[in-house]
Design an enzyme around this catalytic site. Structure first.
Site, PDB file in Angstrom:
ATOM      1  N   HIS A   1      15.197  86.503  68.188  1.00 29.46           N
ATOM      2  CA  HIS A   1      13.905  87.009  67.725  1.00 29.46           C
ATOM      3  C   HIS A   1      12.761  86.282  68.436  1.00 29.46           C
ATOM      4  CE1 HIS A   1      16.256  88.725  64.406  1.00 29.46           C
ATOM      5  NE2 HIS A   1      15.227  89.526  64.210  1.00 29.46           N
TER       6      HIS A   1
ATOM      7  N   LYS B   1       9.218  83.595  64.543  1.00 27.03           N
ATOM      8  CA  LYS B   1      10.064  83.797  63.359  1.00 27.03           C
ATOM      9  C   LYS B   1      10.420  82.445  62.753  1.00 27.03           C
ATOM     10  CE  LYS B   1      14.084  86.327  61.615  1.00 27.03           C
ATOM     11  NZ  LYS B   1      13.287  86.889  60.498  1.00 27.03           N
TER      12      LYS B   1
END
Length: 267
Positions: free
Chosen positions: A154, A158
């Site tokens: 990600h 995140k």
């Protein structure tokens, strides 16, 4: 359907505001942010890159909920748990895409599902939920000579790992093998870990750039390897999935539902 967006100033919040504008039968009824947010009083639609709607960002969910049917909640665990109580009291449909929820957080969520419909999922996209169904079936078909590893990547911002989607996929593999994920999960190996144990379900997390979400489940067996993957190219897939969940839950009996229920999948 009148919807409140929690975390309206964040990346997912802005995507949800845009998705509401693109969805027939959906109307933005409110935009929620933390009391200390500098976005309080700003037009939520303008923040999302749309023409002004007159819906200003507020920190008062109780007031917003008086004229709403549901809330779309992709925030952080503490905020989601605070929102749960108000949503239940007001009878709002609560679509929860927040990740990093603990067992105690889930217990709080379950405690209100006798009063309202809650759709909770680590991932709201059609593709990922189909992937989870395939992972479960693969795990059923292959014995423990095939090791299961879940790899995810990600964007750099995140804050939790493994991702909620990775845990969902790991749970699908555990369900397929009829074992408990808590007992089989191995996260973030480092150092002299010893040999891999049969039946372990491994997790590895990568962070960098602007990646919306890449997930792969690897079944590594003797002399062959099977990889099932999903690549999210835009977070709008999650936003439109959340809208689909909210519309599906409208009029449903109180209870805790998942995207598998929304999509009619056996996961």
């Amino acid at each position: 359907m009148r919807l409140i967006v929690a975390g309206a100033g964040g990346r997912m919040g802005r995507a949800l505001v845009r998705a509401i504008a693109e969805t027939d039968g959906a109307v933005l009824a409110g935009a929620l942010e933390a009391p200390e947010s500098e976005l309080i009083g700003k037009d939520a639609s303008v923040l999302a890159g749309l023409p002004a709607s007159g819906i200003e960002v507020s920190a008062d969910l109780w007031s917003l909920s008086a004229k709403a049917d549901g809330i779309l909640d992709f925030t952080v665990p503490a905020a989601t748990i605070a929102n749960v109580a108000v949503a239940a009291e007001r009878g709002l449909i609560h679509v929860i895409g927040t990740t990093g929820l603990s067992a105690s957080d889930m217990a709080v969520i379950r405690s209100v599902t006798s009063r309202t419909a809650v759709v909770q999922s680590g991932n709201m996209s059609l593709g990922v939920n189909l992937l989870a169904a395939l992972v479960k079936r693969m795990a059923q078909a292959l014995d423990e000579s095939f090791d299961v590893e879940v790899l995810e990547m990600h964007h750099r911002a995140k804050i939790d790992a493994p991702s909620g989607t990775a845990l969902m996929l790991g749970q699908a593999a555990a369900d397929g093998r009829k074992v408990g994920l808590d007992q089989r999960a191995v996260r973030g190996r480092d150092g002299l870990t010893g040999a891999r144990k049969a039946g372990d379900i491994g997790f590895a997390s990568l962070r960098g750039g602007t990646v919306s979400g890449d997930h792969s489940v690897i079944f590594a067996g003797p002399y062959e390897r099977i990889t099932l993957s999903h690549h999210a190219e835009d977070r709008m897939i999650f936003a439109h999935g959340a809208l689909k969940a909210a519309k599906w839950a409208f009029g449903k009996e109180p209870g805790l539902y998942s995207m598998s229920d929304v999509l009619g999948l056996d996961v």
